[in-house]
Write a protein that holds these residues in place. Structure first.
Motif, PDB file in Angstrom:
ATOM      1  N   SER A 114     110.293 -69.086  45.438  1.00 51.57           N
ATOM      2  CA  SER A 114     109.952 -70.285  46.223  1.00 51.57           C
ATOM      3  C   SER A 114     109.745 -71.455  45.282  1.00 51.57           C
ATOM      4  O   SER A 114     109.418 -71.276  44.111  1.00 51.57           O
ATOM      5  N   PRO A 115     109.954 -72.673  45.757  1.00 52.02           N
ATOM      6  CA  PRO A 115     109.684 -73.847  44.921  1.00 52.02           C
ATOM      7  C   PRO A 115     108.203 -73.898  44.521  1.00 52.02           C
ATOM      8  O   PRO A 115     107.344 -73.284  45.147  1.00 52.02           O
ATOM      9  N   GLN A 116     107.943 -74.651  43.492  1.00 53.82           N
ATOM     10  CA  GLN A 116     106.572 -74.775  43.001  1.00 53.82           C
ATOM     11  C   GLN A 116     105.666 -75.348  44.088  1.00 53.82           C
ATOM     12  O   GLN A 116     105.975 -76.374  44.691  1.00 53.82           O
ATOM     13  N   ASP A 117     104.545 -74.639  44.293  1.00 55.62           N
ATOM     14  CA  ASP A 117     103.526 -75.054  45.260  1.00 55.62           C
ATOM     15  C   ASP A 117     104.124 -75.278  46.669  1.00 55.62           C
ATOM     16  O   ASP A 117     103.699 -76.149  47.409  1.00 55.62           O
ATOM     17  N   ARG A 118     105.104 -74.465  47.015  1.00 56.84           N
ATOM     18  CA  ARG A 118     105.690 -74.491  48.359  1.00 56.84           C
ATOM     19  C   ARG A 118     105.687 -73.072  48.927  1.00 56.84           C
ATOM     20  O   ARG A 118     106.032 -72.115  48.227  1.00 56.84           O
ATOM     21  N   ALA A 119     105.306 -72.943  50.186  1.00 60.80           N
ATOM     22  CA  ALA A 119     105.235 -71.627  50.814  1.00 60.80           C
ATOM     23  C   ALA A 119     106.561 -71.310  51.501  1.00 60.80           C
ATOM     24  O   ALA A 119     107.163 -72.170  52.132  1.00 60.80           O
ATOM     25  N   VAL A 120     106.992 -70.066  51.339  1.00 67.20           N
ATOM     26  CA  VAL A 120     108.194 -69.565  52.004  1.00 67.20           C
ATOM     27  C   VAL A 120     107.772 -68.389  52.879  1.00 67.20           C
ATOM     28  O   VAL A 120     106.999 -67.528  52.454  1.00 67.20           O
ATOM     29  N   PHE A 121     108.304 -68.327  54.116  1.00 68.60           N
ATOM     30  CA  PHE A 121     107.851 -67.344  55.091  1.00 68.60           C
ATOM     31  C   PHE A 121     108.968 -66.364  55.429  1.00 68.60           C
ATOM     32  O   PHE A 121     110.153 -66.677  55.355  1.00 68.60           O
ATOM     33  N   ALA A 122     108.549 -65.152  55.824  1.00 68.84           N
ATOM     34  CA  ALA A 122     109.491 -64.109  56.231  1.00 68.84           C
ATOM     35  C   ALA A 122     108.745 -63.098  57.090  1.00 68.84           C
ATOM     36  O   ALA A 122     107.510 -63.017  57.061  1.00 68.84           O
ATOM     37  N   ASP A 123     109.513 -62.326  57.868  1.00 69.42           N
ATOM     38  CA  ASP A 123     108.966 -61.225  58.667  1.00 69.42           C
ATOM     39  C   ASP A 123     109.220 -59.922  57.932  1.00 69.42           C
ATOM     40  O   ASP A 123     110.275 -59.720  57.322  1.00 69.42           O
ATOM     41  N   VAL A 133     104.753 -62.664  56.312  1.00 70.29           N
ATOM     42  CA  VAL A 133     104.399 -62.819  54.900  1.00 70.29           C
ATOM     43  C   VAL A 133     104.799 -64.210  54.425  1.00 70.29           C
ATOM     44  O   VAL A 133     105.751 -64.809  54.932  1.00 70.29           O
ATOM     45  N   THR A 134     104.035 -64.706  53.458  1.00 70.27           N
ATOM     46  CA  THR A 134     104.364 -65.976  52.819  1.00 70.27           C
ATOM     47  C   THR A 134     104.300 -65.802  51.309  1.00 70.27           C
ATOM     48  O   THR A 134     103.390 -65.159  50.768  1.00 70.27           O
ATOM     49  N   SER A 135     105.292 -66.331  50.645  1.00 70.89           N
ATOM     50  CA  SER A 135     105.338 -66.321  49.178  1.00 70.89           C
ATOM     51  C   SER A 135     105.029 -67.725  48.685  1.00 70.89           C
ATOM     52  O   SER A 135     105.560 -68.714  49.210  1.00 70.89           O
ATOM     53  N   TYR A 136     104.174 -67.783  47.634  1.00 69.18           N
ATOM     54  CA  TYR A 136     103.712 -69.080  47.142  1.00 69.18           C
ATOM     55  C   TYR A 136     103.738 -69.045  45.610  1.00 69.18           C
ATOM     56  O   TYR A 136     103.132 -68.166  44.980  1.00 69.18           O
ATOM     57  N   ALA A 137     104.488 -69.953  45.004  1.00 69.96           N
ATOM     58  CA  ALA A 137     104.577 -70.057  43.530  1.00 69.96           C
ATOM     59  C   ALA A 137     103.594 -71.117  43.054  1.00 69.96           C
ATOM     60  O   ALA A 137     103.566 -72.227  43.616  1.00 69.96           O
ATOM     61  N   HIS A 138     102.794 -70.757  42.024  1.00 66.90           N
ATOM     62  CA  HIS A 138     101.742 -71.666  41.568  1.00 66.90           C
ATOM     63  C   HIS A 138     101.634 -71.616  40.044  1.00 66.90           C
ATOM     64  O   HIS A 138     101.642 -70.540  39.442  1.00 66.90           O
ATOM     65  N   GLU A 139     101.536 -72.778  39.461  1.00 66.23           N
ATOM     66  CA  GLU A 139     101.354 -72.905  38.005  1.00 66.23           C
ATOM     67  C   GLU A 139      99.872 -73.099  37.718  1.00 66.23           C
ATOM     68  O   GLU A 139      99.266 -74.049  38.173  1.00 66.23           O
ATOM     69  N   SER A 140      99.301 -72.154  36.982  1.00 62.43           N
ATOM     70  CA  SER A 140      97.877 -72.230  36.627  1.00 62.43           C
ATOM     71  C   SER A 140      97.727 -72.027  35.123  1.00 62.43           C
ATOM     72  O   SER A 140      98.697 -71.838  34.400  1.00 62.43           O
ATOM     73  N   SER A 141      96.451 -72.058  34.696  1.00 62.83           N
ATOM     74  CA  SER A 141      96.185 -71.826  33.278  1.00 62.83           C
ATOM     75  C   SER A 141      96.529 -70.407  32.863  1.00 62.83           C
ATOM     76  O   SER A 141      96.652 -70.108  31.669  1.00 62.83           O
ATOM     77  N   LEU A 142      96.730 -69.520  33.875  1.00 64.22           N
ATOM     78  CA  LEU A 142      97.135 -68.151  33.589  1.00 64.22           C
ATOM     79  C   LEU A 142      98.646 -68.027  33.484  1.00 64.22           C
ATOM     80  O   LEU A 142      99.166 -66.949  33.222  1.00 64.22           O
ATOM     81  N   GLY A 143      99.334 -69.144  33.730  1.00 62.39           N
ATOM     82  CA  GLY A 143     100.781 -69.126  33.665  1.00 62.39           C
ATOM     83  C   GLY A 143     101.391 -69.251  35.062  1.00 62.39           C
ATOM     84  O   GLY A 143     100.713 -69.566  36.047  1.00 62.39           O
ATOM     85  N   GLN A 144     102.672 -69.005  35.138  1.00 59.39           N
ATOM     86  CA  GLN A 144     103.386 -69.066  36.413  1.00 59.39           C
ATOM     87  C   GLN A 144     103.037 -67.831  37.252  1.00 59.39           C
ATOM     88  O   GLN A 144     103.264 -66.705  36.829  1.00 59.39           O
ATOM     89  N   LEU A 145     102.475 -68.078  38.435  1.00 63.66           N
ATOM     90  CA  LEU A 145     102.017 -66.990  39.292  1.00 63.66           C
ATOM     91  C   LEU A 145     102.841 -66.934  40.581  1.00 63.66           C
ATOM     92  O   LEU A 145     103.310 -67.959  41.078  1.00 63.66           O
TER      93      LEU A 145
END
Length: 458
Positions: A114-123, A133-145
């Protein structure tokens, strides 16, 4: 032959079906749109859970290497779970490199790019249940999550059912109200036509007056005008027919009477051998004259005459007095006593038709009464109006034949010499006067009592 649909039904169908189709499509559209909005709201709520987990990761980034990091995430999801106890929440968090930070590893296969800080949905289907379900990509101090949050769909299904009811019930009510409005509108629009139909149906068969045009809608006025033109032509044809019948009766009666007179003179002066033949010719001529007169009378009294006879007050007692003068000689010749019991009473009718009916009743009674018997002619008031009756002491008519003797030209087996028109004429005269014709046995001995019961004039 199948029944032809009425104009009211055709209009109702032409209006109701398109309206029903529009309302059904509108109901389906409303339901689909409401369901889509509800699903979008629920997806946003699910995305907020994923964002909440990402925020927790940012806050606890200094504990990212601690063993209880996954426990912190589990507690966060459990706290969010309490807000909606109907559905089960599950999560899965990992670094892009593959290190699992917490959650259920069984959800790993549902993680989507999924794009950065964007939610993607699926059944998805997990543990034998449907999930969202929703997938969410996030950049934090722990790295790309990669964060995945899953929720069972019980609340969504319940909301779908509620939305269906919320949209179905109002739309069904709207459909019923719309159909009721269409039917009521068609009924109101057709009311002038119903009024015209009732007016025409209430008319007598011989009422050829024009249909009133006042108050008719513009669409019905030409139709009513055409009917009036047809009635004018029928009225004119009926007038010509009545003129022909009157002229024919006069033109036939005069020569037949002349021939009968000449036969009587010839019979008186003829030798005995020829006198019997002349007598037979004279009797046949009398039957011909009477049959001709009866057929013309039936044509003028029956519904085919169309033209309405003028109705006026008629004194039945005076009618009987005139009949006494006309039929006394015939009764004496037949050896039958003719009695009249006339109580003054008036009815509204046609004098000519009533005289014709009475003449046919007396003629039938004299013809079938044996010599030495009596024929009783009476009239008078009764509770429901007035009556006119003729009673003889003849053989009578069996009950199962009393309907048939009213038919034209019907003669009972073994009875000859009549035309079979007398009671038919009486029946038509009764119908034209709204009277009831009754054939019944006499109260004492053999015979027949024929009575006309006229309605009250009040």
């Amino acid at each position: 032959m199948p029944a032809t649909p009425t104009l009211r039904r055709r209009m109702a169908h032409l209006l109701a079906w398109p309206l029903l189709t529009v309302l059904v499509l509108s109901a389906v559209y409303d339901y689909v749109q409401a369901l889509q909005r509800a699903q979008d709201d629920q997806d946003r709520a699910l995305a907020r859970v994923a964002i909440a987990l990402a925020s927790r990761l940012d806050v606890d980034a200094d504990d990212g290497q601690a063993d209880d990091f996954g426990l912190h995430l589990t507690r966060t999801v459990a706290a969010l779970q309490r807000a909606e106890p109907l559905d089960r929440l599950a999560f899965f968090v990992r670094r892009v490199g593959g290190q699992v930070l917490g959650g259920d590893p069984g959800l790993a296969r549902w993680v989507q790019a999924s794009p950065q800080d964007r939610a993607v949905f699926a059944d998805a289907s997990f543990d034998g249940q449907p999930w969202r379900v929703t997938s969410y990509a996030h950049e934090s101090s722990l790295g790309q999550l990669q964060i995945l949050v899953a929720e069972t769909t019980h609340r969504r299904e319940r909301q779908s059912r509620r939305l269906m009811l919320d949209t179905l019930v109002p739309n069904v009510l709207l459909v019923l109200l719309a159909l009721g409005g269409v039917l009521a509108g068609v009924r109101l629009a057709m009311r002038p036509l119903d009024v015209v139909s009732r007016r025409i149906a209430a008319r007598a068969a011989d009422d050829l007056g024009p249909v009133p045009l006042a108050g008719l809608p513009g669409e019905l006025a030409p139709f009513a005008g055409t009917i009036n033109q047809l009635l004018d032509r029928v009225r004119e044809a009926a007038a010509h027919q009545q003129a022909f019948l009157s002229n024919a009766a006069h033109q036939l009666r005069t020569p037949l009477a002349g021939i009968q007179t000449q036969l009587e003179l010839a019979e008186r002066d003829a030798p005995p051998a020829l006198r019997e033949r002349l007598a037979q010719v004279r009797l046949a001529l009398q039957r011909l004259a009477r049959s001709t007169h009866q057929m013309l009378a039936l044509a003028r009294s029956g519904p085919q005459a169309v033209q309405q006879e003028a109705l006026e007050p008629v004194d039945l007692a005076a009618l009987l007095e005139g009949a006494a003068n006309d039929w006394l000689d015939a009764a004496l010749a037949s050896g039958v006593e003719l009695h009249f019991d006339a109580t003054p009473v008036q009815v509204r009718g046609s004098p000519w038709l009533l005289r014709e009916a009475l003449a046919n009743l007396i003629h039938n009674a004299l013809q079938h009464a044996p010599p030495g018997s009596a024929v009783q002619v009476s009239c008078g008031p009764e509770r429901a109006g007035a009556q006119l009756a003729v009673q003889d002491q003849g053989p009578g008519i069996p009950a199962d034949e009393r309907e048939r003797v009213l038919e034209r030209f019907y003669q009972r087996p073994g009875r000859q010499g009549g035309s079979g028109l007398g009671l038919s004429i009486v029946h038509e005269v009764a119908r034209r006067h709204g009277a009831r014709l009754v054939l019944a046995d006499t109260t004492a001995g053999p015979g027949l009592r024929v009575s006309l019961h006229f309605p009250s004039q009040a």
